[in-house]
Design a protein around this motif. Structure first.
Motif, mmCIF file in Angstrom:
data_model
loop_
_atom_site.group_PDB
_atom_site.id
_atom_site.type_symbol
_atom_site.label_atom_id
_atom_site.label_comp_id
_atom_site.label_asym_id
_atom_site.label_seq_id
_atom_site.Cartn_x
_atom_site.Cartn_y
_atom_site.Cartn_z
ATOM 1 N N LEU A 101 29.287 2.725 -0.368
ATOM 2 C CA LEU A 101 27.354 2.500 0.086
ATOM 3 C C LEU A 101 26.079 2.627 -0.876
ATOM 4 O O LEU A 101 25.288 0.946 -1.421
ATOM 5 C CB LEU A 101 26.325 3.100 1.378
ATOM 6 N N GLU A 102 26.281 2.939 -2.252
ATOM 7 C CA GLU A 102 25.505 3.490 -3.068
ATOM 8 C C GLU A 102 25.392 1.720 -3.925
ATOM 9 O O GLU A 102 24.799 1.886 -4.656
ATOM 10 C CB GLU A 102 25.560 4.407 -4.124
ATOM 11 N N GLU A 103 26.812 0.846 -3.984
ATOM 12 C CA GLU A 103 26.958 -0.028 -4.874
ATOM 13 C C GLU A 103 26.691 -1.016 -4.255
ATOM 14 O O GLU A 103 27.396 -2.556 -4.734
ATOM 15 C CB GLU A 103 28.545 0.323 -4.902
ATOM 16 N N TRP A 104 25.965 -0.827 -2.472
ATOM 17 C CA TRP A 104 25.959 -2.595 -2.023
ATOM 18 C C TRP A 104 24.753 -3.353 -2.841
ATOM 19 O O TRP A 104 24.382 -3.177 -3.291
ATOM 20 C CB TRP A 104 25.567 -1.832 -0.699
ATOM 21 N N PRO A 105 25.402 -4.601 -3.206
ATOM 22 C CA PRO A 105 24.484 -5.124 -3.604
ATOM 23 C C PRO A 105 23.139 -5.878 -3.492
ATOM 24 O O PRO A 105 22.760 -5.498 -1.339
ATOM 25 C CB PRO A 105 25.319 -6.813 -3.595
ATOM 26 N N ASP A 106 22.094 -5.613 -3.906
ATOM 27 C CA ASP A 106 20.487 -5.773 -3.391
ATOM 28 C C ASP A 106 20.785 -6.934 -2.398
ATOM 29 O O ASP A 106 19.714 -6.939 -1.449
ATOM 30 C CB ASP A 106 19.598 -6.627 -4.481
ATOM 31 N N LYS A 107 21.552 -7.625 -2.718
ATOM 32 C CA LYS A 107 20.824 -9.318 -1.935
ATOM 33 C C LYS A 107 21.495 -8.968 -0.125
ATOM 34 O O LYS A 107 21.262 -9.384 0.645
ATOM 35 C CB LYS A 107 22.358 -10.287 -2.056
ATOM 36 N N TYR A 108 21.728 -7.265 0.226
ATOM 37 C CA TYR A 108 22.126 -7.292 1.708
ATOM 38 C C TYR A 108 21.087 -6.146 2.392
ATOM 39 O O TYR A 108 21.047 -5.899 3.082
ATOM 40 C CB TYR A 108 23.132 -6.647 1.797
ATOM 41 N N LEU A 109 20.144 -6.213 0.839
ATOM 42 C CA LEU A 109 19.127 -4.190 1.364
ATOM 43 C C LEU A 109 18.753 -4.702 1.489
ATOM 44 O O LEU A 109 17.577 -5.892 1.164
ATOM 45 C CB LEU A 109 19.887 -3.540 0.242
ATOM 46 N N VAL A 110 17.705 -4.150 2.550
ATOM 47 C CA VAL A 110 16.060 -4.438 2.353
ATOM 48 C C VAL A 110 15.491 -3.139 2.469
ATOM 49 O O VAL A 110 15.693 -2.350 2.252
ATOM 50 C CB VAL A 110 15.679 -4.534 4.666
ATOM 51 N N VAL A 114 23.754 9.559 2.037
ATOM 52 C CA VAL A 114 23.247 8.311 1.536
ATOM 53 C C VAL A 114 23.360 7.425 2.435
ATOM 54 O O VAL A 114 24.372 7.432 3.862
ATOM 55 C CB VAL A 114 24.345 7.550 0.471
ATOM 56 N N VAL A 115 21.544 6.536 1.943
ATOM 57 C CA VAL A 115 21.614 5.971 3.786
ATOM 58 C C VAL A 115 20.403 4.372 3.180
ATOM 59 O O VAL A 115 19.840 4.590 2.264
ATOM 60 C CB VAL A 115 20.801 6.564 4.519
ATOM 61 N N ARG A 116 20.802 3.203 3.895
ATOM 62 C CA ARG A 116 20.571 1.991 2.961
ATOM 63 C C ARG A 116 20.403 1.452 4.610
ATOM 64 O O ARG A 116 20.719 1.807 5.601
ATOM 65 C CB ARG A 116 21.165 1.361 2.114
ATOM 66 N N TYR A 117 18.888 0.630 4.208
ATOM 67 C CA TYR A 117 18.972 -0.201 5.292
ATOM 68 C C TYR A 117 19.261 -1.297 4.223
ATOM 69 O O TYR A 117 18.852 -1.765 3.758
ATOM 70 C CB TYR A 117 17.125 -0.774 5.701
ATOM 71 N N ALA A 118 19.738 -2.800 5.863
ATOM 72 C CA ALA A 118 20.392 -3.950 5.632
ATOM 73 C C ALA A 118 20.225 -5.050 6.709
ATOM 74 O O ALA A 118 20.314 -4.198 7.786
ATOM 75 C CB ALA A 118 22.100 -3.843 5.300
ATOM 76 N N ARG A 119 20.147 -6.188 6.364
ATOM 77 C CA ARG A 119 19.612 -7.086 7.094
ATOM 78 C C ARG A 119 21.519 -7.058 7.820
ATOM 79 O O ARG A 119 22.639 -7.251 7.021
ATOM 80 C CB ARG A 119 20.182 -8.421 6.151
ATOM 81 N N ALA A 120 21.319 -7.995 9.264
ATOM 82 C CA ALA A 120 22.432 -7.902 9.935
ATOM 83 C C ALA A 120 21.978 -8.454 10.992
ATOM 84 O O ALA A 120 20.828 -8.843 11.726
ATOM 85 C CB ALA A 120 22.989 -6.502 10.926
ATOM 86 N N GLY A 121 22.054 -9.857 10.771
ATOM 87 C CA GLY A 121 21.200 -11.697 11.744
ATOM 88 C C GLY A 121 19.752 -10.748 11.412
ATOM 89 O O GLY A 121 19.220 -11.230 10.499
ATOM 90 N N ASP A 122 19.412 -11.443 13.164
ATOM 91 C CA ASP A 122 17.613 -10.817 12.195
ATOM 92 C C ASP A 122 17.194 -9.335 12.592
ATOM 93 O O ASP A 122 15.870 -9.076 12.476
ATOM 94 C CB ASP A 122 16.983 -11.649 13.731
ATOM 95 N N GLU A 123 18.110 -8.522 12.599
ATOM 96 C CA GLU A 123 17.492 -7.257 12.252
ATOM 97 C C GLU A 123 17.512 -6.428 11.128
ATOM 98 O O GLU A 123 18.476 -6.748 10.403
ATOM 99 C CB GLU A 123 18.929 -6.714 13.150
ATOM 100 N N VAL A 124 17.673 -5.067 11.421
ATOM 101 C CA VAL A 124 17.505 -4.930 9.985
ATOM 102 C C VAL A 124 17.944 -3.377 10.536
ATOM 103 O O VAL A 124 17.958 -2.944 11.287
ATOM 104 C CB VAL A 124 16.028 -4.296 9.026
ATOM 105 N N VAL A 125 18.859 -2.922 9.897
ATOM 106 C CA VAL A 125 19.518 -1.605 10.381
ATOM 107 C C VAL A 125 19.684 -0.679 9.104
ATOM 108 O O VAL A 125 19.580 -1.071 8.388
ATOM 109 C CB VAL A 125 20.921 -1.854 10.830
ATOM 110 N N ALA A 126 19.914 0.468 9.670
ATOM 111 C CA ALA A 126 20.024 1.774 8.484
ATOM 112 C C ALA A 126 21.393 2.313 8.781
ATOM 113 O O ALA A 126 22.248 2.717 9.777
ATOM 114 C CB ALA A 126 18.871 3.365 9.796
ATOM 115 N N VAL A 127 21.773 2.449 7.840
ATOM 116 C CA VAL A 127 23.313 2.337 7.703
ATOM 117 C C VAL A 127 23.786 3.736 6.765
ATOM 118 O O VAL A 127 22.398 3.802 5.189
ATOM 119 C CB VAL A 127 24.275 1.589 6.701
ATOM 120 N N LYS A 128 24.136 4.561 7.466
ATOM 121 C CA LYS A 128 24.313 6.393 6.899
ATOM 122 C C LYS A 128 25.993 6.672 6.395
ATOM 123 O O LYS A 128 26.649 5.972 7.512
ATOM 124 C CB LYS A 128 23.330 7.431 7.470
ATOM 125 N N GLU A 129 26.223 6.815 5.237
ATOM 126 C CA GLU A 129 27.308 7.218 5.624
ATOM 127 C C GLU A 129 27.909 8.818 5.283
ATOM 128 O O GLU A 129 27.229 9.632 4.617
ATOM 129 C CB GLU A 129 27.959 7.246 3.501
#
Ligand SMILES: Nc1ncnc2c1ncn2[C@@H]1O[C@H](COP(=O)(O)OP(=O)(O)OP(=O)(O)O)[C@@H](O)[C@H]1O
Ligand SMILES: [Mg+2]
Length: 410
Positions: free
Chosen positions: A25-34, A44-59
């Motif tokens: 998760l720490e290495e995800w490119p910016d284009k996926y992230l919000v 590690v927690v990141r926000y990502a785009r999934a379709g029209d939604e923003v999701v929180a991803v926790k490893e």
């Protein structure tokens, strides 16, 4: 093990498959992230785009991920304000085939802020009290549902400001446990953890200069416990009412109001031995009632009048057959509110002769009638009903009201 996405909604896996699961998760490119603000966390927690939604991803490890997913689903079923679980992804590997940690995906809670972001500009103590109240409401609601949080803290809560209301949402359920019912000891243990966590977090804010100078971190920790206890007592007291129930219900609503809490929802269940009433409390911002009443009924009033009128409207709504909050098949609150204006509010105001109304507008008259009913019912120790209150008000209160005017009229 192959990549596997367990999701609550069958449409989600396809959207989620687009995300780079083969990367930590720490290495995800910016284009996926919000880039939205996040609270502090061990994982590690990141926000990502999934379709029209923003999701929180926790490893996190598989067992706690699955456990938290299930608990969040339980909380959702119980109608508790918490983040929505969307999926758990297991069987991740990097391009060399080395296993990667599992992830838990929740829907990003729109309009929410982690507490640290809320404190970036110094928060007024009055706003802080309302935030703590919102957290007390959340903890009481969790406990009523049998959920022991195990780690109630500001960083495991998200706050939302919604149309003047403050709401706290649970964001981290990992340490939680669901029981059929909690013992007093379990609740007190949970509350004690909350007190220690919150005082600690406020001490941190104080050290970084983000706290209003008049706020004492230790006092605030203690205060949240006191608010919790008051609310718990008020909500869990015996709640089966004999005939003439209206007055008892009003008394409880008024007590909740005096404690600074509002009734978000109320349910009356009829049984052979009486009616049992349950309340869902909430915390509101200044001016909230005024805006709410205006929206629902078009009546433009002062804040205090609006609060009384809304309480009356809420109690009346709960007696209507098609009242079903949260149920799409039930009548919409606006529809019920207009029925109340037509069938209750207007006829009641009209029964006061225009020549006796003086300078009072309809909302003020209705408000006074409610207060008079309350006063007479308290004296009689049971509900005397609106009609009796109106008759007494016209006969005894209004004539006195006009007396001071006479000298100038004559
Ligand atoms: N669905 C969501 N919507 C908005 N923010 C979220 C969401 N999920 C997580 N966050 C943010 O990420 C932060 C960390 O999440 P969480 O508390 O679940 O992580 P954690 O590592 O388990 O925390 P802890 O250190 O308490 O164990 C939260 O404080 C919140 O700011
Ligand atoms: Mg956390």
């Amino acid at each position: 093990m192959a990549l596997q996405i367990n999701a609550t909604n069958p449409e989600h896996p396809a959207l989620l498959l687009e995300l780079p699961w083969h990367l930590p998760l720490e290495e995800w490119p910016d284009k996926y992230l919000v880039p939205l603000p996040r609270g502090i966390s061990r994982h590690v927690v990141r926000y990502a785009r999934a379709g029209d939604e923003v999701v929180a991803v926790k490893e996190l490890a598989q067992r706690p991920a699955l456990r938290e997913y299930e608990l969040l689903r339980d909380l959702d079923r119980l109608g508790i304000p918490a983040v929505d679980p969307l999926a758990v992804v297991t069987g991740r590997t990097d391009p060399e085939g080395e296993p990667l940690e599992c992830v838990l995906i929740t829907r990003h809670l729109g309009g929410s802020m982690p507490y640290r972001s809320m404190f970036e500009t110094t928060m007024r103590p009055a706003t802080m009290h309302r935030l703590m109240d919102a957290l007390a409401v959340l903890l009481v609601r969790l406990h009523l549902a049998g959920f022991a949080w195990g780690d109630c803290s500001l960083s495991n809560t998200l706050f939302r400001r919604d149309a003047g209301a403050f709401a706290a949402y649970l964001v981290d359920a990992e340490t939680g446990d669901l029981h059929p019912e909690l013992t007093r000891g379990q609740r007190e243990y949970d509350l004690d953890l909350a007190r220690v966590n919150i005082s600690g977090e406020l001490l941190d804010l104080e050290a970084s200069g983000a706290l209003h100078p008049s706020v004492d971190p230790i006092d605030f920790g203690t205060e949240i416990c006191a608010r919790y206890q008051e609310l718990w007592k008020e909500l869990t007291r015996t709640s089966v009412y004999p005939a003439g129930k209206h007055h008892y219900i009003e008394r409880r609503i008024r007590r909740l109001n005096e404690l600074g809490f509002d009734v978000a929802e109320m349910q009356i269940e009829h049984a052979s031995n009486g009616d049992s009433v349950t309340f869902v409390p909430k915390v509101v911002d200044a001016g909230h009632h005024q805006r709410q009443l205006l929206r629902l009924t078009g009546l433009d009033t002062e804040e205090n009048q609006a609060r009384r009128l809304l309480n009356d409207l809420e109690s009346w709504m709960a007696t209507q057959e098609d009242y079903a909050p949260g149920d799409p098949l039930g009548a919409r609150p606006e529809v019920l509110a207009h029925r109340w204006v037509r069938e209750v509010f207007r006829p009641t105001v009209r029964s006061v002769p225009p020549e006796l109304r003086g300078q009072m507008d309809p909302a003020q008259i209705y408000h006074e009638l409610l207060e008079h009913r309350w006063y007479l019912s308290e004296r009689a120790q049971h509900d005397i009903g609106l009609e009796t209150a109106v008759v007494d008000y016209i006969r005894r209160v209004l004539p006195k009201r006009r007396e001071p005017l006479r000298p100038t009229e004559e």
